[in-house]
Every structure is written in C-alpha cells, then in structure tokens.
Design an enzyme around this catalytic site. Structure first.
Site, PDB file in Angstrom:
ATOM      1  N   ARG A   1       0.803  -1.218   0.000  1.00 19.02           N
ATOM      2  CA  ARG A   1       0.000   0.000   0.000  1.00 19.02           C
ATOM      3  C   ARG A   1       0.848   1.286   0.000  1.00 19.02           C
ATOM      4  O   ARG A   1       0.439   2.303   0.559  1.00 19.02           O
ATOM      5  CB  ARG A   1      -0.973   0.029   1.190  1.00 19.02           C
ATOM      6  CG  ARG A   1      -2.072  -1.019   1.093  1.00 19.02           C
ATOM      7  CD  ARG A   1      -3.037  -0.664  -0.013  1.00 19.02           C
ATOM      8  NE  ARG A   1      -4.114  -1.619  -0.122  1.00 19.02           N
ATOM      9  CZ  ARG A   1      -5.374  -1.391   0.234  1.00 19.02           C
ATOM     10  NH1 ARG A   1      -5.723  -0.238   0.707  1.00 19.02           N
ATOM     11  NH2 ARG A   1      -6.285  -2.326   0.099  1.00 19.02           N
TER      12      ARG A   1
ATOM     13  N   ARG B   1      -3.140   6.592  -0.122  1.00 20.99           N
ATOM     14  CA  ARG B   1      -3.550   7.781   0.638  1.00 20.99           C
ATOM     15  C   ARG B   1      -2.501   8.336   1.581  1.00 20.99           C
ATOM     16  O   ARG B   1      -2.605   9.466   2.020  1.00 20.99           O
ATOM     17  CB  ARG B   1      -4.826   7.463   1.416  1.00 20.99           C
ATOM     18  CG  ARG B   1      -6.006   7.299   0.518  1.00 20.99           C
ATOM     19  CD  ARG B   1      -7.124   6.595   1.244  1.00 20.99           C
ATOM     20  NE  ARG B   1      -6.703   5.246   1.607  1.00 20.99           N
ATOM     21  CZ  ARG B   1      -7.494   4.349   2.164  1.00 20.99           C
ATOM     22  NH1 ARG B   1      -8.728   4.670   2.464  1.00 20.99           N
ATOM     23  NH2 ARG B   1      -7.066   3.150   2.437  1.00 20.99           N
TER      24      ARG B   1
ATOM     25  N   ARG C   1      -5.587  11.867  -7.182  1.00 20.89           N
ATOM     26  CA  ARG C   1      -6.854  11.150  -6.988  1.00 20.89           C
ATOM     27  C   ARG C   1      -8.061  12.090  -7.134  1.00 20.89           C
ATOM     28  O   ARG C   1      -9.122  11.691  -7.609  1.00 20.89           O
ATOM     29  CB  ARG C   1      -6.804  10.500  -5.605  1.00 20.89           C
ATOM     30  CG  ARG C   1      -8.053   9.939  -5.048  1.00 20.89           C
ATOM     31  CD  ARG C   1      -8.326   8.544  -5.562  1.00 20.89           C
ATOM     32  NE  ARG C   1      -9.327   7.887  -4.742  1.00 20.89           N
ATOM     33  CZ  ARG C   1     -10.620   8.187  -4.758  1.00 20.89           C
ATOM     34  NH1 ARG C   1     -11.078   9.108  -5.555  1.00 20.89           N
ATOM     35  NH2 ARG C   1     -11.460   7.545  -3.969  1.00 20.89           N
TER      36      ARG C   1
ATOM     37  N   ASP D   1      -6.371  -2.570  -8.097  1.00 21.18           N
ATOM     38  CA  ASP D   1      -6.982  -3.217  -6.940  1.00 21.18           C
ATOM     39  C   ASP D   1      -7.208  -4.684  -7.264  1.00 21.18           C
ATOM     40  O   ASP D   1      -7.347  -5.047  -8.432  1.00 21.18           O
ATOM     41  CB  ASP D   1      -8.305  -2.555  -6.559  1.00 21.18           C
ATOM     42  CG  ASP D   1      -8.662  -2.860  -5.119  1.00 21.18           C
ATOM     43  OD1 ASP D   1      -8.245  -2.112  -4.224  1.00 21.18           O
ATOM     44  OD2 ASP D   1      -9.324  -3.901  -4.875  1.00 21.18           O
TER      45      ASP D   1
ATOM     46  N   TYR E   1     -15.024 -11.878  -1.388  1.00 23.51           N
ATOM     47  CA  TYR E   1     -15.729 -10.627  -1.734  1.00 23.51           C
ATOM     48  C   TYR E   1     -16.911 -10.896  -2.664  1.00 23.51           C
ATOM     49  O   TYR E   1     -17.949 -10.250  -2.556  1.00 23.51           O
ATOM     50  CB  TYR E   1     -14.761  -9.621  -2.375  1.00 23.51           C
ATOM     51  CG  TYR E   1     -13.854  -8.960  -1.351  1.00 23.51           C
ATOM     52  CD1 TYR E   1     -14.356  -7.983  -0.486  1.00 23.51           C
ATOM     53  CD2 TYR E   1     -12.524  -9.316  -1.235  1.00 23.51           C
ATOM     54  CE1 TYR E   1     -13.531  -7.383   0.462  1.00 23.51           C
ATOM     55  CE2 TYR E   1     -11.692  -8.719  -0.296  1.00 23.51           C
ATOM     56  CZ  TYR E   1     -12.203  -7.758   0.552  1.00 23.51           C
ATOM     57  OH  TYR E   1     -11.402  -7.165   1.493  1.00 23.51           O
TER      58      TYR E   1
HETATM   59  O1  CP3 Z   1       0.248   0.589  -3.196  1.00 22.87           O
HETATM   60  C1  CP3 Z   1      -0.294  -0.493  -3.429  1.00 22.87           C
HETATM   61  O2  CP3 Z   1      -0.234  -1.448  -2.650  1.00 22.87           O
HETATM   62  C2  CP3 Z   1      -0.969  -0.694  -4.795  1.00 22.87           C
HETATM   63  C3  CP3 Z   1      -2.363  -0.511  -4.821  1.00 22.87           C
HETATM   64  C4  CP3 Z   1      -3.325  -1.458  -4.116  1.00 22.87           C
HETATM   65  C5  CP3 Z   1      -4.640  -1.043  -3.760  1.00 22.87           C
HETATM   66  N1  CP3 Z   1      -5.311  -2.136  -3.298  1.00 22.87           N
HETATM   67  C6  CP3 Z   1      -5.168   0.320  -3.922  1.00 22.87           C
HETATM   68  C7  CP3 Z   1      -6.296   0.760  -3.086  1.00 22.87           C
HETATM   69  C8  CP3 Z   1      -3.217  -2.811  -3.777  1.00 22.87           C
HETATM   70  C9  CP3 Z   1      -2.028  -3.754  -3.892  1.00 22.87           C
HETATM   71  C10 CP3 Z   1      -4.491  -3.222  -3.271  1.00 22.87           C
HETATM   72  C11 CP3 Z   1      -4.782  -4.614  -2.849  1.00 22.87           C
HETATM   73  C12 CP3 Z   1      -6.031  -4.905  -2.156  1.00 22.87           C
HETATM   74  N2  CP3 Z   1      -7.258  -4.361  -2.366  1.00 22.87           N
HETATM   75  C13 CP3 Z   1      -6.175  -5.926  -1.185  1.00 22.87           C
HETATM   76  C14 CP3 Z   1      -5.077  -6.865  -0.728  1.00 22.87           C
HETATM   77  C15 CP3 Z   1      -4.148  -6.237   0.223  1.00 22.87           C
HETATM   78  C16 CP3 Z   1      -4.720  -6.042   1.605  1.00 22.87           C
HETATM   79  O3  CP3 Z   1      -4.789  -4.878   2.008  1.00 22.87           O
HETATM   80  O4  CP3 Z   1      -5.032  -7.018   2.279  1.00 22.87           O
HETATM   81  C17 CP3 Z   1      -7.523  -5.924  -0.763  1.00 22.87           C
HETATM   82  C18 CP3 Z   1      -8.145  -6.827   0.295  1.00 22.87           C
HETATM   83  C19 CP3 Z   1      -8.203  -4.931  -1.528  1.00 22.87           C
HETATM   84  C20 CP3 Z   1      -9.650  -4.584  -1.499  1.00 22.87           C
HETATM   85  C21 CP3 Z   1      -9.859  -3.192  -1.078  1.00 22.87           C
HETATM   86  N3  CP3 Z   1      -9.535  -2.068  -1.827  1.00 22.87           N
HETATM   87  C22 CP3 Z   1     -10.449  -2.733   0.132  1.00 22.87           C
HETATM   88  C23 CP3 Z   1     -10.953  -3.646   1.233  1.00 22.87           C
HETATM   89  C24 CP3 Z   1     -10.460  -1.335   0.089  1.00 22.87           C
HETATM   90  C25 CP3 Z   1     -11.070  -0.407   1.103  1.00 22.87           C
HETATM   91  C26 CP3 Z   1     -10.238  -0.282   2.303  1.00 22.87           C
HETATM   92  C27 CP3 Z   1      -9.187   0.764   2.118  1.00 22.87           C
HETATM   93  O5  CP3 Z   1      -8.014   0.467   2.294  1.00 22.87           O
HETATM   94  O6  CP3 Z   1      -9.606   1.906   1.806  1.00 22.87           O
HETATM   95  C28 CP3 Z   1      -9.833  -0.935  -1.127  1.00 22.87           C
HETATM   96  C29 CP3 Z   1      -9.629   0.458  -1.588  1.00 22.87           C
HETATM   97  C30 CP3 Z   1      -8.291   0.847  -2.050  1.00 22.87           C
HETATM   98  N4  CP3 Z   1      -7.448   0.075  -2.826  1.00 22.87           N
HETATM   99  C31 CP3 Z   1      -7.660   2.097  -1.808  1.00 22.87           C
HETATM  100  C32 CP3 Z   1      -6.414   2.043  -2.457  1.00 22.87           C
HETATM  101  C33 CP3 Z   1      -5.378   3.139  -2.518  1.00 22.87           C
HETATM  102  C34 CP3 Z   1      -8.263   3.271  -1.023  1.00 22.87           C
HETATM  103  C35 CP3 Z   1      -9.313   3.978  -1.765  1.00 22.87           C
HETATM  104  C36 CP3 Z   1      -8.972   5.372  -2.236  1.00 22.87           C
HETATM  105  O7  CP3 Z   1      -7.805   5.764  -2.404  1.00 22.87           O
HETATM  106  O8  CP3 Z   1      -9.931   6.078  -2.455  1.00 22.87           O
END
Ligand code: CP3
Length: 340
Positions: A25, A29, A38, A75, A151
């Site tokens: 991650r 953010r 964004r 994602d 999911y």
């Molecule tokens: O920097 C990185 O790691 C690359 C980008 C990345 C995102 N999601 C962007 C994202 C990666 C590798 C993921 C993987 C992901 N997504 C996982 C596996 C890793 C983990 O955390 O266990 C999972 C379970 C998801 C599903 C997901 N996406 C959820 C549950 C959420 C909401 C929770 C949260 O963190 O906000 C997301 C949203 C998400 N994916 C964001 C980002 C940057 C935040 C939303 C935003 O920026 O508006």
C-alpha cells in the site's frame, strides 16, 4: 535494463549489498501527492481505469520514499468486475458489490476473464515501466482466488466473512467451480501483466487466516498452487495473511518468496519454510506510529532476525492511511542504511 534489481536478486536467493525494501500500500492515501492526483477523478474505479493517472501514482513512492520497487496502482477487485460482477468503492467504507454469487446459475454467468479484459491495467504497466525508466522493478499483483471469492459471495468487507465461509460448508461444489473460474481468470491476468512488463508478481491472500487449516488447503492453497505452476518467467511472492498454520505447506509452492505478517515469528518461519525461499516482511504497520528512534531500533532488530540473505524488507500488511510520510521514510532509510 534495471539500474536497481536488488529485489529480484534477493527473491532468487542471490547475494545483495543490502536488504531491499518496499511497502504494501505504498501507492495510496499516505502520500499527499497521491491524494492530489486522486482528486482529478470522481471515484476510485475511474481512477484505477485511467492508465495515465494509475502510472503516475505508481511511480510516486519510488521518488518520494526511495523504495526499491514500484507496485502497479490497481486493486484486487478488478478481477470480479472483469468476470461480470461489478463493484463500487464506497468512500471510507470499502468495496460494495450490488449483486453477489448465490446459485450455480450465478457462477455459470461469470466469464473467464482474459488479459484483454483488463487492458487498462496492462496499459498502466506499460506506461509505468516507461516512466520508471529502469530505476527499480515493477511489481504486478492479483488477489488469491479465496480472497476474491470471499468478496464475490459476501458482497463487501466483513469481520468474519461468514456468508463466504457458509458457501464452502453448504455448497462445496459451487465453491470449487467458482474458485476454478477465478483461478483461470487470474492466471490469464497475471500472464498479461508479465507480458506488459511486470518484473515480479505478488498474490495477496488477505483473508487466508479465517479458514481452518484443512479448509485453507482445500479451498485456497490448492488454487494458489495452480497459479504458481501456470505463471512463470518472473519471481512470485505469495502473501497469505494470518496463515500461520500453512507456512510449512507453502514451502512446496512453486514461488520464490513467502510474505510474513507481523505475528509470525521470524526464526520459527525460517525453520518451517524451506531454505530455498526468500521471506518478505514483517514489521507491524503500527510500529510506524512510534517515534523515530523506536522505528529505527525495531527495524534493525527485524533485519538482524532475518539475516543478510533471502530477505525483502516490508511491513506485515499494508500501510494505514494515517501513517505520516516521515515515519515511513524513517523505516525505508533504516533498512537502506543498515549493513551486516
Ligand atoms: O500501493 C499499493 O499497494 C498498490 C495498490 C493497491 C490497492 N489495493 C489500492 C487501493 C493494492 C495492492 C491493493 C490490494 C487490495 N485491495 C487488497 C489486498 C491487500 C490487503 O490490504 O489485504 C484488498 C483486500 C483490496 C480490497 C480493497 N480495496 C479494500 C478492502 C479497500 C477499502 C479499504 C481501504 O483500504 O480503503 C480498497 C480500496 C483501495 N485500494 C484504496 C487504495 C489506494 C483506497 C481507496 C482510495 O484511495 O480512495
């Protein structure tokens, strides 16, 4: 050619001048620079589908944090969408699927995604590779089939994923046929990411830890194993969060790197996982709320515990959005300055 290939060499078990580091991650953010880009799109999904913007935020942490790899901004939920199950990302709440999978007919309606379905990701990879210009390797990724399944059945995040687990116990046949479709789609997707230029890939099994050992082997590891056997050409990282019980079996996977979360003891993991695997991890993300000297001290302790070979430094899960940039930099610098 790559100017910094420390991560690839560490993955293959070659000697490196120092331990390489990246953060789950890291593109997100935590960076004000990310939040600015964004704001240009109305929602998360249109952001993910915009290759120029996705490539831009992929490169940001390399320049700002000095990490040894970039991870493509996307994602794991792009796969259900490509299979025919669209989602929304609710601000501050997480993903939401309006329709979920309940019946055999629902599974039959899902398509096997191919590389073309996700051209926006492969386009972003090509652009990011160009912008990185060989500075560091680019990591591609996908969710593990079980986590994606969770999911698709549950329809949103959950503490227990009891609906998804209920499906395993009440309809194993449906469960296996959906898991197989997700696996086939994921194999196509990862191959397309590698063709587009990904130098390494990671499989995220974020919900590994909620299954029993036996169910984990049957409904998750089996499919991760198929992916590892079918995708080749670049090093593969498998990160199964909370899957203590599976560490020994994970040794048998056809992958180079196993990710550890922060609850997994380092020396115990070295013993459980065969010697020819590199380990990745595993600082508690909450360590980065501590003061600078604690972060440095704990990071060095972690590096010593892993030792000089076969380690890629990372956290034990993704960065939390409210962690300060300077604290993250402190972790990265502590790794980069340390010498054995
Ligand atoms: O920097 C990185 O790691 C690359 C980008 C990345 C995102 N999601 C962007 C994202 C990666 C590798 C993921 C993987 C992901 N997504 C996982 C596996 C890793 C983990 O955390 O266990 C999972 C379970 C998801 C599903 C997901 N996406 C959820 C549950 C959420 C909401 C929770 C949260 O963190 O906000 C997301 C949203 C998400 N994916 C964001 C980002 C940057 C935040 C939303 C935003 O920026 O508006």
């Amino acid at each position: 050619m790559l100017k910094n290939d420390l991560i690839l060499r560490a993955a293959r078990g070659e000697k490196t001048e120092r331990t390489p580091v990246w953060l789950m991650r890291q593109a997100g953010r935590i960076l004000p620079e990310y939040r600015k880009v964004r704001e240009k799109t109305k929602d998360f999904i249109s952001f993910v589908k915009n290759p120029e913007l996705a490539a831009e935020v992929t490169v940001q942490p390399v320049d700002i944090l000095g990490v040894d790899a970039a991870i493509i901004f996307s994602d794991i939920l792009v796969i259900p969408e490509a299979m025919g199950l669209p989602y929304k990302m609710m601000e501050a709440k997480g993903p939401l699927f309006e329709k979920t999978i309940r019946t055999e007919k629902d599974v039959a309606q899902m398509r096997r995604a191919n590389g073309n379905d996700l051209h926006y990701v492969t386009d972003a990879i090509k652009l990011a590779k160009k912008e990185l210009n060989g500075k560091v390797p680019l990591i591609g990724f996908a969710g593990a089939p079980w986590t994606i399944f969770a999911y698709m059945i549950e329809g949103s995040g959950s503490k227990t994923f009891s609906q998804a687990k209920k499906m395993l116990y009440t309809n194993p046949k449906l469960s296996h046929s959906l898991l197989q479709k997700i696996t086939d789609s994921t194999i196509n997707y990862l191959k397309a990411q590698i063709s587009a230029g990904a130098d390494m890939i990671q499989i995220f099994d974020s919900w590994a830890g909620i299954l029993s050992h036996e169910y984990y082997n049957e409904f998750s590891l089996k499919y991760i194993s198929q992916i590892c056997d079918s995708v080749s050409g670049v090093p593969k990282i498998v990160f199964a969060k909370d899957a203590h019980f599976a560490r020994k079996e994970m040794s048998k996977l056809n992958c180079e790197v196993i990710g550890l979360d922060w609850t997994m003891d380092i020396s115990e993991s070295r013993k459980l996982i065969v010697e020819n695997k590199t380990l990745q991890g595993n600082a508690d993300p909450c360590l980065l709320y501590a003061d600078f000297s604690t972060i440095k001290k704990e990071t060095e302790k972690m590096l010593r515990a892993f030792g000089p070979k076969r380690h890629i430094a990372n956290l034990g899960h993704g960065l939390y959005p409210d962690i300060e940039k300077d604290k993250i930099k402190c972790f990265v610098d502590a790794v980069k300055e340390f010498r054995f």
